[in-house]
Scaffold this motif. Structure first.
Motif, mmCIF file in Angstrom:
data_model
loop_
_atom_site.group_PDB
_atom_site.id
_atom_site.type_symbol
_atom_site.label_atom_id
_atom_site.label_comp_id
_atom_site.label_asym_id
_atom_site.label_seq_id
_atom_site.Cartn_x
_atom_site.Cartn_y
_atom_site.Cartn_z
ATOM 1 N N PRO A 375 -18.094 -14.209 -7.015
ATOM 2 C CA PRO A 375 -19.033 -15.257 -6.587
ATOM 3 C C PRO A 375 -19.663 -16.037 -7.731
ATOM 4 O O PRO A 375 -20.225 -17.115 -7.504
ATOM 5 C CB PRO A 375 -20.112 -14.455 -5.828
ATOM 6 C CG PRO A 375 -19.465 -13.166 -5.463
ATOM 7 C CD PRO A 375 -18.510 -12.873 -6.564
ATOM 8 N N LEU A 376 -19.573 -15.525 -8.968
ATOM 9 C CA LEU A 376 -20.220 -16.184 -10.103
ATOM 10 C C LEU A 376 -19.217 -16.816 -11.059
ATOM 11 O O LEU A 376 -19.606 -17.298 -12.122
ATOM 12 C CB LEU A 376 -21.092 -15.167 -10.854
ATOM 13 C CG LEU A 376 -22.269 -14.607 -10.050
ATOM 14 C CD1 LEU A 376 -22.898 -13.428 -10.769
ATOM 15 C CD2 LEU A 376 -23.316 -15.677 -9.792
ATOM 16 N N THR A 385 -15.117 -19.248 -17.527
ATOM 17 C CA THR A 385 -15.743 -17.951 -17.262
ATOM 18 C C THR A 385 -15.041 -16.870 -18.070
ATOM 19 O O THR A 385 -13.810 -16.830 -18.130
ATOM 20 C CB THR A 385 -15.673 -17.588 -15.768
ATOM 21 O OG1 THR A 385 -16.222 -18.642 -14.988
ATOM 22 C CG2 THR A 385 -16.463 -16.310 -15.499
ATOM 23 N N LEU A 386 -15.836 -15.988 -18.670
ATOM 24 C CA LEU A 386 -15.333 -14.831 -19.405
ATOM 25 C C LEU A 386 -15.935 -13.584 -18.774
ATOM 26 O O LEU A 386 -17.155 -13.453 -18.700
ATOM 27 C CB LEU A 386 -15.714 -14.936 -20.879
ATOM 28 C CG LEU A 386 -15.366 -13.757 -21.790
ATOM 29 C CD1 LEU A 386 -13.889 -13.423 -21.719
ATOM 30 C CD2 LEU A 386 -15.775 -14.079 -23.226
ATOM 31 N N VAL A 387 -15.097 -12.682 -18.283
ATOM 32 C CA VAL A 387 -15.529 -11.491 -17.563
ATOM 33 C C VAL A 387 -15.171 -10.253 -18.385
ATOM 34 O O VAL A 387 -14.099 -10.192 -18.985
ATOM 35 C CB VAL A 387 -14.846 -11.401 -16.172
ATOM 36 C CG1 VAL A 387 -15.370 -10.201 -15.385
ATOM 37 C CG2 VAL A 387 -15.051 -12.686 -15.391
ATOM 38 N N THR A 388 -16.075 -9.266 -18.401
ATOM 39 C CA THR A 388 -15.736 -7.975 -19.007
ATOM 40 C C THR A 388 -15.997 -6.864 -17.992
ATOM 41 O O THR A 388 -16.890 -6.974 -17.152
ATOM 42 C CB THR A 388 -16.562 -7.667 -20.276
ATOM 43 O OG1 THR A 388 -17.886 -7.258 -19.909
ATOM 44 C CG2 THR A 388 -16.638 -8.865 -21.191
ATOM 45 N N GLY A 389 -15.215 -5.793 -18.087
ATOM 46 C CA GLY A 389 -15.404 -4.640 -17.207
ATOM 47 C C GLY A 389 -14.386 -3.565 -17.526
ATOM 48 O O GLY A 389 -13.362 -3.817 -18.164
ATOM 49 N N ARG A 390 -14.667 -2.344 -17.084
ATOM 50 C CA ARG A 390 -13.711 -1.257 -17.301
ATOM 51 C C ARG A 390 -12.427 -1.490 -16.518
ATOM 52 O O ARG A 390 -11.330 -1.235 -17.001
ATOM 53 C CB ARG A 390 -14.328 0.084 -16.893
ATOM 54 C CG ARG A 390 -15.386 0.605 -17.832
ATOM 55 C CD ARG A 390 -15.728 2.045 -17.509
ATOM 56 N NE ARG A 390 -16.122 2.228 -16.126
ATOM 57 C CZ ARG A 390 -17.349 2.039 -15.662
ATOM 58 N NH1 ARG A 390 -18.302 1.654 -16.484
ATOM 59 N NH2 ARG A 390 -17.626 2.229 -14.392
ATOM 60 N N ARG A 391 -12.568 -1.936 -15.279
ATOM 61 C CA ARG A 391 -11.395 -2.127 -14.423
ATOM 62 C C ARG A 391 -10.788 -3.501 -14.653
ATOM 63 O O ARG A 391 -11.501 -4.475 -14.896
ATOM 64 C CB ARG A 391 -11.787 -1.996 -12.951
ATOM 65 C CG ARG A 391 -12.430 -0.666 -12.633
ATOM 66 C CD ARG A 391 -12.713 -0.518 -11.167
ATOM 67 N NE ARG A 391 -13.386 0.739 -10.873
ATOM 68 C CZ ARG A 391 -13.231 1.431 -9.767
ATOM 69 N NH1 ARG A 391 -12.429 0.986 -8.830
ATOM 70 N NH2 ARG A 391 -13.875 2.562 -9.574
ATOM 71 N N ARG A 392 -9.486 -3.582 -14.559
ATOM 72 C CA ARG A 392 -8.809 -4.882 -14.671
ATOM 73 C C ARG A 392 -8.995 -5.647 -13.369
ATOM 74 O O ARG A 392 -8.644 -5.152 -12.292
ATOM 75 C CB ARG A 392 -7.335 -4.678 -14.970
ATOM 76 C CG ARG A 392 -6.538 -5.954 -14.968
ATOM 77 C CD ARG A 392 -5.259 -5.834 -15.752
ATOM 78 N NE ARG A 392 -5.526 -5.758 -17.186
ATOM 79 C CZ ARG A 392 -4.598 -5.995 -18.124
ATOM 80 N NH1 ARG A 392 -3.373 -6.311 -17.785
ATOM 81 N NH2 ARG A 392 -4.907 -5.904 -19.398
ATOM 82 N N CYS A 393 -9.565 -6.837 -13.466
ATOM 83 C CA CYS A 393 -9.854 -7.652 -12.275
ATOM 84 C C CYS A 393 -8.590 -8.403 -11.867
ATOM 85 O O CYS A 393 -8.452 -9.618 -12.091
ATOM 86 C CB CYS A 393 -11.005 -8.616 -12.557
ATOM 87 S SG CYS A 393 -12.573 -7.800 -12.937
ATOM 88 N N VAL A 394 -7.672 -7.667 -11.269
ATOM 89 C CA VAL A 394 -6.334 -8.213 -11.018
ATOM 90 C C VAL A 394 -6.328 -9.306 -9.959
ATOM 91 O O VAL A 394 -5.405 -10.120 -9.917
ATOM 92 C CB VAL A 394 -5.360 -7.087 -10.617
ATOM 93 C CG1 VAL A 394 -5.118 -6.151 -11.781
ATOM 94 C CG2 VAL A 394 -5.875 -6.317 -9.407
ATOM 95 N N THR A 395 -7.331 -9.354 -9.087
ATOM 96 C CA THR A 395 -7.306 -10.359 -8.014
ATOM 97 C C THR A 395 -8.106 -11.609 -8.356
ATOM 98 O O THR A 395 -8.320 -12.453 -7.481
ATOM 99 C CB THR A 395 -7.842 -9.753 -6.695
ATOM 100 O OG1 THR A 395 -9.215 -9.382 -6.864
ATOM 101 C CG2 THR A 395 -7.013 -8.551 -6.280
#
Length: 592
Positions: A375-376, A385-395
């Motif tokens: 949503p952001l 947009t640059l996203v970070t996280g442990r899980r790969r945001c495949v979708t």
């Protein structure tokens, strides 16, 4: 009911003013060892190591049980337990039950957290009373009447480090409210106590300048430079250097401080400066730089990696590199801090940027998954947009994915050298390599190790490597101030334990069972044997652990638990009952 047990000074029973001591040295040491891990089973092995540093007597177990019985009689009943038992024998050791308001170290941690959160929210007026109350709980050095042997020393040092961090936070909050002579005196005392804390020197210089003592502010910079060179063999960092230059030029911006002014939104603000030192990741940085080119379609880049792999640091470094492409600036949103009541304001901030067609870079840090980030994500021309996280945001459609592996051996050693001194590392490189490998060559663990070595100059590098090599102490040593590897790993493991989803809880159970095993690699058959379930259910549990980055894949349906995660899993294992003897299989069967 108020505080009952005290670690922040001499070990004390705070509810008994007439006879506050728990008893002789062995009882005080036992209480300290248990209180440092409240509401967790502390194995007999660790308790014996705390009571007898090198060679426990043959009667150690019997003696320990005697001490536990004596201590049990001295402790008040536990109001937080139905059976009111305070000290509980539970395989493989003992557990001390406490409520958060009963143990001064837990009360301190909560007050410190509130103060830091208020400070981060731009509200120093609320931060000051919380931090003052936190520091008032201290009566001396942590457990100062207990020997600081190898078992307890690192944990007690970490508590003392948290006190210094809280004192620095309080000084910083007071500076935001306006410098005065009393604050200058307090900052000088903090600098004298630990002369390598650059944040303290920074605030002292700024406080002196704001009180009209420009010459003294410049003298403070030179004193900081001498201390850093003497103790660490390094030059001041960029923030001190920039402040020194600003004071020399009497920069009007140094007088800009609006006491009590809150940020527009606590979780949304300009992108923080990239951390220093920053080592390696050239390929990942180049990939992000190529991906974050604004145009007709808003690009998205996503960084993923295990706990402590430097995802946030990489994102901040990349944001600084491409900042010139976004004339309307950058918006930083820490999704790990933005929950519940914050959501409405976060979306309002994003909507304002969208409605104005702002040419901005949005950094979504610490995203739990795609659902939280989506949503952001910017969708309008000129933004990215640059996203970070442990899980790969495949979708996340069209996103460029950048995965982080451990640093190379040379990069890991270079990071240690930048933190604790190049000459020190060069003189004992083999020990530095050993420290790097024990940290799995992951940036957070390396930063914590390097910072600890920098602040503990009396620890020779070989001795530090030996301490880190002991699994009983590794996670304790990898802690500095309010940052610890254990807390970072908690963020990946505890959500599985607390989940309403049975599959998540099963994955957490498998992780704990792996902590008790000698397995170096596991597949579906081995996981099914540990969980006593079918292979498909075991594959699902392995998959969830891999998604949470608590396992790393090594091949087709093959996984391994890296060293630091294995130590953490072993620490979590005593929290559940051991398997029945009839359930034990040989390692050869479990690795099929």
């Amino acid at each position: 009911m108020g505080l009952l047990l005290g670690l922040l000074g001499p070990v004390r029973l705070l509810d008994d003013p007439d006879d506050p001591s728990p008893g002789p040295p062995k009882l005080r040491t036992l209480l300290a060892a248990l209180a440092l891990q409240p509401n967790q089973v502390v194995p007999l092995e660790r308790l014996m190591a705390a009571l007898w540093e090198e060679h426990p007597p043959r009667s150690a177990v019997a003696n320990l049980r005697t001490y536990a019985n004596l201590l049990r009689r001295r402790l008040p009943p536990a109001a937080c337990s139905a059976d009111r038992a305070r000290l509980v024998a539970s395989s493989p050791g003992y557990m001390l039950r406490v409520c958060p308001h009963e143990l001064d170290s837990l009360a301190f941690a909560e007050l410190h957290r509130r103060g830091r959160r208020a400070l981060a929210d731009g509200d120093p007026r609320s931060a000051v009373p919380a931090l003052v109350r936190a520091l008032e709980l201290w009566r001396g050095a942590a457990a100062e009447d207990v020997p600081r042997g190898p078992e307890l020393g690192a944990r007690l040092d970490a508590l003392d480090e948290q006190r210094r961090s809280a004192a620095e936070d309080l000084a910083h909050a007071r500076l935001d409210l306006g410098a005065d002579v009393e604050l200058v005196a307090d900052l000088r005392a903090l600098a004298a106590e630990d002369p390598v804390r650059e944040r303290v020197w920074h605030d002292l210089m700024l406080a002196l300048y704001r009180t009209g003592e420009t010459s003294a502010a410049l003298d403070a910079y030179h004193a900081a430079r001498r201390s850093l060179s003497l103790h660490l063999g390094v030059e001041p960092g960029p923030e001190l250097v920039q402040l020194h230059a600003a004071i020399l030029h009497r920069d009007p911006a140094l007088d800009d401080h609006a006491p009590g002014r809150a940020a527009e939104h606590p979780a949304c603000h300009a992108v923080p400066a990239p951390p220093t030192p920053f080592v390696g990741r050239r390929t990942a940085l180049d990939a992000l730089e190529r991906a974050l080119v604004p145009g007709e379609h808003a690009p998205v880049a996503a960084v993923d990696g295990p706990v402590g792999s430097g995802k946030s640091a990489l994102a901040l470094k990349a944001a600084a590199r491409v900042a010139g492409r976004f004339p309307d600036g950058c918006l930083y949103i820490d999704l790990g801090d933005a929950a519940g009541s914050d959501r409405t304001e976060l979306h309002e901030t994003w909507r304002r940027a969208r409605s104005g067609g702002a040419r901005i870079l949005i950094v979504l840090d610490n995203a739990a998954d795609e659902a939280q980030a989506r949503p952001l994500v910017a969708t309008w021309p000129g933004a990215a947009t640059l996203v970070t996280g442990r899980r790969r945001c495949v979708t996340l459609g069209g996103a460029v994915h950048v995965g982080l592996d451990p640093l190379t051996r040379d990069q890991a050693v270079d990071l240690l050298a930048a933190l604790c001194g190049a000459e020190r590392v060069a003189a004992q490189r083999s020990d530095a390599v050993r420290v790097a490998e024990l940290c799995d060559r992951q940036p957070l663990a390396l930063w914590l190790a390097g910072t600890r070595m920098a602040t503990r100059r009396e620890w020779p590098l070989p001795a530090f490597a030996r301490l880190l090599a002991d699994p009983r102490h590794r996670l304790d040593v990898l802690s500095c101030g309010d940052r610890s590897l254990r807390a970072a790993l908690d963020s990946a493991y505890l959500p599985l334990c607390d989940s309403a989803d049975a599959g998540d809880r099963r994955a957490a159970a498998l992780f704990r069972l792996l902590g008790r095993s000698d397995l170096r690699e596991i597949g579906p058959a081995g996981a099914a044997a540990l969980l006593e379930t079918d292979v498909n259910t075991a594959i699902a549990a392995l998959g969830r652990l891999a998604e949470a980055r608590l396992l790393e894949p090594t091949g087709e349906l093959r996984y391994t638990v890296p060293g630091l995660l294995r130590v953490y899993a072993a620490e979590a294992a005593p929290r559940v009952p051991a398997p029945r003897p009839a359930d034990r299989r040989s390692p050869a069967v479990l690795t099929l």
